[in-house]
Design an enzyme around this catalytic site. Structure first.
Site, PDB file in Angstrom:
ATOM      1  N   ASP A  29       0.832  -1.005  -0.020  1.00  0.00           N
ATOM      2  CA  ASP A  29       0.097  -0.097  -0.065  1.00  0.00           C
ATOM      3  C   ASP A  29       0.888   1.204   0.042  1.00  0.00           C
ATOM      4  OD1 ASP A  29      -1.813   2.404   0.998  1.00  0.00           O
ATOM      5  OD2 ASP A  29      -3.137   0.562   1.219  1.00  0.00           O
ATOM      6  N   GLN A  90     -15.539   1.767   1.451  1.00  0.00           N
ATOM      7  CA  GLN A  90     -14.832   1.641   0.215  1.00  0.00           C
ATOM      8  C   GLN A  90     -14.666   2.908  -0.430  1.00  0.00           C
ATOM      9  OE1 GLN A  90     -16.548  -0.339  -2.934  1.00  0.00           O
ATOM     10  NE2 GLN A  90     -14.789  -1.428  -3.499  1.00  0.00           N
ATOM     11  N   GLU A  91     -13.334   3.457  -0.237  1.00  0.00           N
ATOM     12  CA  GLU A  91     -12.763   4.663  -0.887  1.00  0.00           C
ATOM     13  C   GLU A  91     -12.654   4.688  -2.393  1.00  0.00           C
ATOM     14  OE1 GLU A  91     -10.966   7.303   2.567  1.00  0.00           O
ATOM     15  OE2 GLU A  91      -9.778   5.296   1.997  1.00  0.00           O
ATOM     16  N   HIS A  96     -10.614  -4.562  -3.245  1.00  0.00           N
ATOM     17  CA  HIS A  96      -9.352  -4.732  -2.646  1.00  0.00           C
ATOM     18  C   HIS A  96      -9.323  -5.040  -1.072  1.00  0.00           C
ATOM     19  CE1 HIS A  96     -10.418  -0.588  -1.887  1.00  0.00           C
ATOM     20  NE2 HIS A  96      -9.835  -0.267  -0.903  1.00  0.00           N
ATOM     21  N   HIS A  98      -7.402  -5.449   2.271  1.00  0.00           N
ATOM     22  CA  HIS A  98      -6.258  -5.094   3.099  1.00  0.00           C
ATOM     23  C   HIS A  98      -5.635  -6.191   3.921  1.00  0.00           C
ATOM     24  CE1 HIS A  98      -6.927  -0.768   2.274  1.00  0.00           C
ATOM     25  NE2 HIS A  98      -8.153  -1.068   2.258  1.00  0.00           N
TER      26      HIS A  98
END
Length: 135
Positions: A29, A90-91, A96, A98
Site C-alpha cells: 500500500d 470503500q474509498e 481490494h 487490506h
C-alpha cells in the site's frame, strides 16, 4: 477508466508488486497504516466482491491466503479488511483486500470499536434477518 488500481494493474502507476496470479495482484500500500500493509486486488475492475466471477474470486482469496503468512511474519497478527461498497467505507470503487500487520501498540482496536453506536435487534427481527440471509 480513472481507477487508480486499474492504472496500477496496467503499469501506468508504478507499485511494489509482491505476487501476481492469473486474475490478481498483491502490492504494498502506498499509504500504509502499518509497515508491511499490503493490498490484494483483482486485475479486472469490479466494485464489489459479488461482481467478480467465481474463478476471479477463488484466485483473489487464494492469493490472500498465500500473502497473509508473509504479512503475519512482521508482527504475528494481521488484520484482513474488505470494504465492500461505498457505504461500507470503500474509498476506491475497485475490490481490494487490506492485509495490515497489527500489534498491541498500534492504536487500532477490534471491529466493534469502529462503530460508535450498537443496534438492538429484537428476537423477531433476528429471526427475520436469519430467514433473509440463510442459504
Amino acid at each position: 477508466m480513472d481507477c487508480i488500481f486499474c492504472k496500477i494493474v496496467s503499469g501506468e502507476i508504478k507499485s511494489k508488486f509482491l505476487k501476481e496470479t492469473k486474475h490478481s495482484i498483491s502490492f504494498l500500500d502506498a499509504f500504509p497504516l502499518a509497515a508491511g500493509h499490503a493490498l490484494i486486488i483483482p486485475k479486472n475492475h469490479h466494485q464489489k466482491i459479488q461482481d467478480m466471477s467465481i474463478e476471479e474470486n477463488t484466485d483473489l482469496f487464494s492469493l490472500v491466503h498465500q500473502m497473509i503468512s508473509n504479512v503475519d511474519k512482521i508482527t504475528g497478527s494481521t488484520l484482513v479488511a474488505i470494504h465492500n461498497g461505498k457505504d461500507a467505507g470503500q474509498e476506491i470503487p475497485h475490490v481490494h483486500v487490506h492485509l495490515v500487520p497489527r500489534s498491541t501498540v498500534d492504536s487500532a482496536g477490534p471491529i466493534h470499536s469502529m462503530f460508535s453506536s450498537k443496534v438492538n435487534v429484537s428476537e423477531s427481527d433476528m429471526d427475520e434477518l436469519y430467514d433473509k440471509l440463510k442459504i
